[in-house]
Design a protein around this motif. Structure first.
Motif, mmCIF file in Angstrom:
data_model
loop_
_atom_site.group_PDB
_atom_site.id
_atom_site.type_symbol
_atom_site.label_atom_id
_atom_site.label_comp_id
_atom_site.label_asym_id
_atom_site.label_seq_id
_atom_site.Cartn_x
_atom_site.Cartn_y
_atom_site.Cartn_z
ATOM 1 N N LEU B 137 1.011 -1.564 -0.033
ATOM 2 C CA LEU B 137 0.267 0.047 -0.068
ATOM 3 C C LEU B 137 1.528 1.431 -0.244
ATOM 4 C CD1 LEU B 137 -3.587 -0.550 1.797
ATOM 5 C CD2 LEU B 137 -2.549 0.364 -0.376
ATOM 6 N N PRO B 138 1.884 1.456 1.271
ATOM 7 C CA PRO B 138 2.593 2.614 1.447
ATOM 8 C C PRO B 138 3.299 2.805 -0.483
ATOM 9 C CG PRO B 138 2.934 2.043 2.807
ATOM 10 C CD PRO B 138 1.806 0.241 2.454
ATOM 11 N N LEU B 141 0.930 4.002 -2.847
ATOM 12 C CA LEU B 141 -0.114 4.621 -2.740
ATOM 13 C C LEU B 141 0.900 6.415 -2.951
ATOM 14 C CD1 LEU B 141 -2.574 4.940 1.257
ATOM 15 C CD2 LEU B 141 -3.025 4.167 -2.254
ATOM 16 N N GLY B 142 2.259 6.340 -2.221
ATOM 17 C CA GLY B 142 3.130 7.003 -2.526
ATOM 18 C C GLY B 142 4.011 7.126 -4.516
#
Lengths: 116, 168
Positions: B137-138, B141-142
């Motif tokens: 996810l990070p 999303l980043g």
């Protein structure tokens, strides 16, 4: 972009970073290791060193208890005369030089990699 | 009035066609950049529909692009279809909310890209019962932020060059 939008965007990025940090810092559920307690020639207990608990073990000299806390384990409430097993202190996955041994009780506590 | 309606309808059809084409182009020729990140070129058409025509039309363009895109590729009702449908549904909803609060195009685009990745990950988590996939996810999303900026800039550039339609 508007100021309010910058704030929302920065909050999303911050949440993202925080989430990743929390994710990688979290304690692993399955450590890949198992601690075995042997009494005589048979294994009487197996436990995951990452699960906090206190296990009572029967021995030849009144038995002992193994306390597991935050990935480490040690012997408490031992009924043996010399308390060498308790004096061996805390053991962990990273720091296990010797198995914890209680000769009067005929109990050995040692670490192994779990097959799963 | 009728001319206006026809013009709007034609624009909607063209934007839908653009979205489907971009969707297929991206999946066939461009593919994921940096491992698993997609640029989301089709989002340009959705953004244009949102600003040119309105919220309902944006939802139509997004839905059509997922349904027809996967129909053409032969992946309809497969796991990839559901993953992309999840991403598009979430991002469309959030972009509608952004539009309701009169956000700028760039912000809408970035938030749309982020929520698109987020929706996809949510569907993967549910579909494969693998909560561990949240680990990406990070990263996703980043990575969505630059792709969102890219699609936002492109959509803005296109919108300044075409004649605006009267919004109903």
């Amino acid at each position: 972009m508007k100021k309010r939008e910058w704030i929302i965007l920065l909050a999303v990025i911050a949440a993202c970073l925080l989430g990743s940090v929390l994710f990688y810092m979290r304690p692993k559920k399955n450590s890949g290791y198992v601690v075995k307690v042997q009494h005589g020639s048979e294994i009487v207990k197996e436990f995951d060193p990452m699960v906090d608990a206190v296990y009572a073990i029967d021995g030849d000299c009144g038995g002992l208890e193994v306390e597991v806390k935050e990935g480490r384990w040690h012997v408490i409430n031992e009924k043996c005369p010399n308390h060498i097993c308790a004096n061996m202190g805390w053991m962990s996955v990273e720091d296990t030089l010797l198995p914890i041994t209680c000769l009067p009780n005929n109990v050995i506590i040692y670490l192994e990699e779990s097959p799963g | 009035m009728t001319i206006e309606r026809t013009r709007r309808f034609t624009t909607l059809a063209m934007l839908t066609a653009i979205a489907i084409t971009l969707n297929i182009l991206e999946s066939v020729w461009i593919g994921p950049v940096f491992g698993m990140l997609r640029i989301g070129l089709a989002n340009i058409a959705s953004l244009m529909a949102l600003k040119l025509l309105g919220r309902r039309e944006m939802a139509i363009v997004s839905a059509m692009r997922v349904i027809f895109g996967s129909l053409i590729r032969g992946t309809i009702f497969s796991s990839t279809f559901w993953i992309s449908a999840g991403g598009v549904t979430l991002s469309s909803l959030v972009m509608l909310v952004c539009d309701y609060f009169e956000s700028t195009l760039l912000f809408t685009s970035i938030i749309g890209a982020i929520t698109h990745s987020f929706g996809q990950v949510l569907v993967v988590m549910a579909l494969y019962a693998q909560p561990g996939i949240a680990a990406v996810l990070p990263y996703l999303l980043g990575g969505s932020i630059p792709t969102g900026i890219l699609t936002g800039i492109v959509a803005k550039g296109v919108l300044t060059r075409i004649k605006p339609l009267p919004r109903q």
